[in-house]
Write a protein that holds these residues in place. Sequence first.
Motif, mmCIF file in Angstrom:
data_model
loop_
_atom_site.group_PDB
_atom_site.id
_atom_site.type_symbol
_atom_site.label_atom_id
_atom_site.label_comp_id
_atom_site.label_asym_id
_atom_site.label_seq_id
_atom_site.Cartn_x
_atom_site.Cartn_y
_atom_site.Cartn_z
ATOM 1 N N ILE A 61 0.922 -1.090 0.058
ATOM 2 C CA ILE A 61 0.057 -0.044 0.021
ATOM 3 C C ILE A 61 0.912 1.350 -0.110
ATOM 4 N N VAL A 62 1.850 1.245 0.911
ATOM 5 C CA VAL A 62 2.696 2.474 1.005
ATOM 6 C C VAL A 62 3.570 2.493 -0.380
ATOM 7 N N GLY A 63 4.095 1.426 -0.806
ATOM 8 C CA GLY A 63 4.775 1.624 -1.965
ATOM 9 C C GLY A 63 4.084 2.043 -3.098
ATOM 10 N N TRP A 68 6.778 3.789 -5.763
ATOM 11 C CA TRP A 68 7.927 2.784 -5.730
ATOM 12 C C TRP A 68 7.613 1.916 -7.087
ATOM 13 N N GLY A 69 8.512 1.471 -7.686
ATOM 14 C CA GLY A 69 8.352 0.454 -8.901
ATOM 15 C C GLY A 69 8.030 -0.878 -8.012
ATOM 16 N N LEU A 70 7.632 -1.757 -8.984
ATOM 17 C CA LEU A 70 7.246 -3.048 -8.349
ATOM 18 C C LEU A 70 8.622 -3.981 -7.617
ATOM 19 N N GLY A 71 9.626 -3.933 -8.331
ATOM 20 C CA GLY A 71 11.016 -4.359 -8.026
ATOM 21 C C GLY A 71 11.220 -3.682 -6.335
ATOM 22 N N ALA A 74 8.706 -5.345 -3.844
ATOM 23 C CA ALA A 74 9.144 -6.690 -3.634
ATOM 24 C C ALA A 74 10.240 -6.738 -2.719
ATOM 25 N N LEU A 75 11.348 -6.044 -3.049
ATOM 26 C CA LEU A 75 12.762 -5.995 -2.254
ATOM 27 C C LEU A 75 12.414 -5.602 -0.857
ATOM 28 N N VAL A 76 11.410 -4.358 -0.685
ATOM 29 C CA VAL A 76 11.230 -3.916 0.791
ATOM 30 C C VAL A 76 10.241 -4.955 1.433
#
Length: 154
Positions: A61-63, A68-71, A74-76
Amino acid sequence: MHLLSPKQVFRIVSILEAITWSGLLLAMGLRYLAQQEVPFFFAVGLAHGFVFLAFVVVTVIVGLNQRWGLGRIALVALSALPPYVTIVADVLLERRGMLAGGWRTEATDDPRDAHPLDRFLRWWLARPWLLATVVVGGVVGVTAALLVIGPPGG
């Protein structure tokens, strides 16, 4: 009206994730030392699993809100796997200004705001109590389903 900013929500959940990691590591250590089941191990594991899932949902939700990009999302989200890395992720995201700003509840002149995903996100963000209820209910449901399925490896 939102009571907490994206940065505050992310920080709270990332700290809770680290705290539950501490509890889980302590319980695992006690279980190993005692060579028997620790009475509160199940409760600590359940709390950690619930907060882990909540962290992943909050990250998405925050991303999306912060674009932010999808990558990166996912990384976070994966930063919850090793102990305490959610704190590192929080610090790095803040240093890079990636948690700055408020919730995007209204469309702007930005062409990305016309995207269906952005419109969907804005609809939910404009209803924070409903969103929180659905997120908590969803995490409870997934946690319950995982309890029924049982632990990895049987």
